[in-house]
Design a protein around this motif. Structure first.
Motif, mmCIF file in Angstrom:
data_model
loop_
_atom_site.group_PDB
_atom_site.id
_atom_site.type_symbol
_atom_site.label_atom_id
_atom_site.label_comp_id
_atom_site.label_asym_id
_atom_site.label_seq_id
_atom_site.Cartn_x
_atom_site.Cartn_y
_atom_site.Cartn_z
ATOM 1 N N LEU A 80 0.830 -1.204 0.000
ATOM 2 C CA LEU A 80 0.000 0.000 0.000
ATOM 3 C C LEU A 80 0.869 1.260 0.000
ATOM 4 O O LEU A 80 0.577 2.220 -0.720
ATOM 5 C CB LEU A 80 -0.922 -0.030 1.227
ATOM 6 N N ASP A 81 1.952 1.260 0.764
ATOM 7 C CA ASP A 81 2.845 2.421 0.792
ATOM 8 C C ASP A 81 3.536 2.626 -0.556
ATOM 9 O O ASP A 81 3.715 3.763 -1.009
ATOM 10 C CB ASP A 81 3.889 2.275 1.902
ATOM 11 N N GLU A 82 3.948 1.531 -1.200
ATOM 12 C CA GLU A 82 4.579 1.633 -2.526
ATOM 13 C C GLU A 82 3.591 2.194 -3.547
ATOM 14 O O GLU A 82 3.957 3.027 -4.385
ATOM 15 C CB GLU A 82 5.090 0.274 -2.980
ATOM 16 N N LEU A 83 2.343 1.737 -3.484
ATOM 17 C CA LEU A 83 1.324 2.251 -4.400
ATOM 18 C C LEU A 83 1.059 3.730 -4.168
ATOM 19 O O LEU A 83 0.897 4.493 -5.116
ATOM 20 C CB LEU A 83 0.022 1.461 -4.235
ATOM 21 N N ARG A 84 1.030 4.135 -2.905
ATOM 22 C CA ARG A 84 0.845 5.559 -2.602
ATOM 23 C C ARG A 84 1.995 6.386 -3.162
ATOM 24 O O ARG A 84 1.793 7.466 -3.708
ATOM 25 C CB ARG A 84 0.740 5.767 -1.096
ATOM 26 N N GLY A 85 3.226 5.887 -3.027
ATOM 27 C CA GLY A 85 4.386 6.588 -3.561
ATOM 28 C C GLY A 85 4.321 6.722 -5.075
ATOM 29 O O GLY A 85 4.624 7.780 -5.637
ATOM 30 N N LYS A 86 3.906 5.645 -5.743
ATOM 31 C CA LYS A 86 3.781 5.695 -7.206
ATOM 32 C C LYS A 86 2.698 6.682 -7.623
ATOM 33 O O LYS A 86 2.863 7.421 -8.594
ATOM 34 C CB LYS A 86 3.462 4.308 -7.760
ATOM 35 N N LEU A 87 1.587 6.697 -6.882
ATOM 36 C CA LEU A 87 0.503 7.619 -7.201
ATOM 37 C C LEU A 87 0.954 9.067 -7.044
ATOM 38 O O LEU A 87 0.668 9.910 -7.900
ATOM 39 C CB LEU A 87 -0.702 7.337 -6.310
ATOM 40 N N ILE A 88 1.675 9.348 -5.994
ATOM 41 C CA ILE A 88 2.191 10.707 -5.792
ATOM 42 C C ILE A 88 3.160 11.078 -6.909
ATOM 43 O O ILE A 88 3.133 12.196 -7.423
ATOM 44 C CB ILE A 88 2.850 10.839 -4.399
ATOM 45 N N LEU B 163 1.149 11.908 -9.933
ATOM 46 C CA LEU B 163 0.495 13.203 -9.798
ATOM 47 C C LEU B 163 1.477 14.362 -9.905
ATOM 48 O O LEU B 163 1.139 15.427 -10.409
ATOM 49 C CB LEU B 163 -0.253 13.280 -8.461
ATOM 50 N N GLN B 164 2.702 14.161 -9.439
ATOM 51 C CA GLN B 164 3.696 15.232 -9.482
ATOM 52 C C GLN B 164 4.359 15.353 -10.847
ATOM 53 O O GLN B 164 4.873 16.407 -11.195
ATOM 54 C CB GLN B 164 4.769 15.001 -8.418
ATOM 55 N N ALA B 165 4.357 14.301 -11.649
ATOM 56 C CA ALA B 165 5.038 14.317 -12.942
ATOM 57 C C ALA B 165 4.518 15.411 -13.868
ATOM 58 O O ALA B 165 5.331 16.136 -14.458
ATOM 59 C CB ALA B 165 4.943 12.956 -13.601
ATOM 60 N N ALA C 176 3.230 18.276 -13.167
ATOM 61 C CA ALA C 176 3.659 19.579 -12.658
ATOM 62 C C ALA C 176 5.133 19.827 -12.970
ATOM 63 O O ALA C 176 5.517 20.916 -13.389
ATOM 64 C CB ALA C 176 3.413 19.666 -11.156
ATOM 65 N N SER C 177 5.970 18.809 -12.815
ATOM 66 C CA SER C 177 7.392 19.003 -13.101
ATOM 67 C C SER C 177 7.629 19.172 -14.602
ATOM 68 O O SER C 177 8.525 19.911 -15.010
ATOM 69 C CB SER C 177 8.208 17.832 -12.559
ATOM 70 N N ARG C 178 6.814 18.526 -15.416
ATOM 71 C CA ARG C 178 6.949 18.706 -16.873
ATOM 72 C C ARG C 178 6.555 20.120 -17.277
ATOM 73 O O ARG C 178 7.191 20.726 -18.142
ATOM 74 C CB ARG C 178 6.082 17.689 -17.611
ATOM 75 N N ILE C 179 5.493 20.643 -16.644
ATOM 76 C CA ILE C 179 5.068 22.012 -16.944
ATOM 77 C C ILE C 179 6.169 22.994 -16.572
ATOM 78 O O ILE C 179 6.481 23.915 -17.333
ATOM 79 C CB ILE C 179 3.754 22.354 -16.208
ATOM 80 N N VAL C 180 6.790 22.797 -15.434
ATOM 81 C CA VAL C 180 7.886 23.672 -15.002
ATOM 82 C C VAL C 180 9.027 23.585 -15.999
ATOM 83 O O VAL C 180 9.621 24.603 -16.378
ATOM 84 C CB VAL C 180 8.350 23.303 -13.576
ATOM 85 N N GLY C 181 9.345 22.386 -16.457
ATOM 86 C CA GLY C 181 10.418 22.218 -17.444
ATOM 87 C C GLY C 181 10.103 22.924 -18.750
ATOM 88 O O GLY C 181 10.972 23.568 -19.354
ATOM 89 N N VAL C 182 8.873 22.838 -19.218
ATOM 90 C CA VAL C 182 8.461 23.497 -20.464
ATOM 91 C C VAL C 182 8.515 25.008 -20.297
ATOM 92 O O VAL C 182 8.952 25.726 -21.205
ATOM 93 C CB VAL C 182 7.041 23.024 -20.875
#
Length: 172
Positions: free
Chosen positions: A129-137, A140-142, A144-150
């Motif tokens: 469950l913790d690994e799945l939560r980490g992957k989900l986060i 979700l963050q990917a 936002a980081s792509r937008i910042v890069g663009v």
């Protein structure tokens, strides 16, 4: 064991079954005290518990719960691994069983579904469950980081162009 302590044990087992996400039933014949202690510590580390049970009391405790389908597994020297995380007890049990052939996984269940030994192995291969939560986060963050890069890319390109003109002017 007198009747009152048996009733108390059945009530305790029923409580652990009703709050569990997974129950793994094993045979533990031949485990030394040190090996059993090592297994219990491994279970505790992932938020699970490992208990040796009396088959008749475990069968009584299972009646009327979501794990009623695993009652036939309680024959011989059985012990149960229980956790609220649907994967934790299965992972810890299979990890220990890989290194110690004395612990034999018979099967178990997740809420409302009975699993055989192969089902428990497949469950143990799933991320926790913790690994799945980490992957989900991470997912979700990917964006936002792509937008910042663009957004940063044009500014970086403009800075490199200005630097190239400055270096060209200095060279001339």
């Amino acid at each position: 064991m007198d009747r009152a302590s048996k009733e108390e044990l059945v009530a305790e087992l029923r409580q652990s079954f009703t709050s569990a996400g997974v129950v793994v039933v094993t045979h533990y014949r031949g485990l030394t005290v040190a090996e059993s202690t090592q297994l219990r510590i491994g279970m505790r580390d992932v938020g699970a518990s490992f208990k040796v049970t009396k088959n008749t009391l475990a069968r009584l405790a299972l009646q009327g719960t979501a794990f009623e389908g695993i009652i036939p597994l309680f024959n011989g020297p059985t012990a149960i691994a229980v956790s609220s995380d649907p994967v934790a007890a299965a992972k810890a049990t299979m990890k220990f069983a890989k290194t110690n052939e004395k612990l034999v996984v018979l099967g178990g269940g997740i809420i409302g579904q009975t699993l055989d030994a192969n089902g428990i192995k497949a469950l143990a291969d799933l991320p926790s469950l913790d690994e799945l939560r980490g992957k989900l986060i991470g997912v979700l963050q990917a964006p936002a980081s792509r937008i910042v890069g663009v957004l940063q890319a044009p500014g970086g390109q403009l800075a490199r162009v200005l630097k190239a003109y400055a270096e060209k002017d200095q060279a001339a």
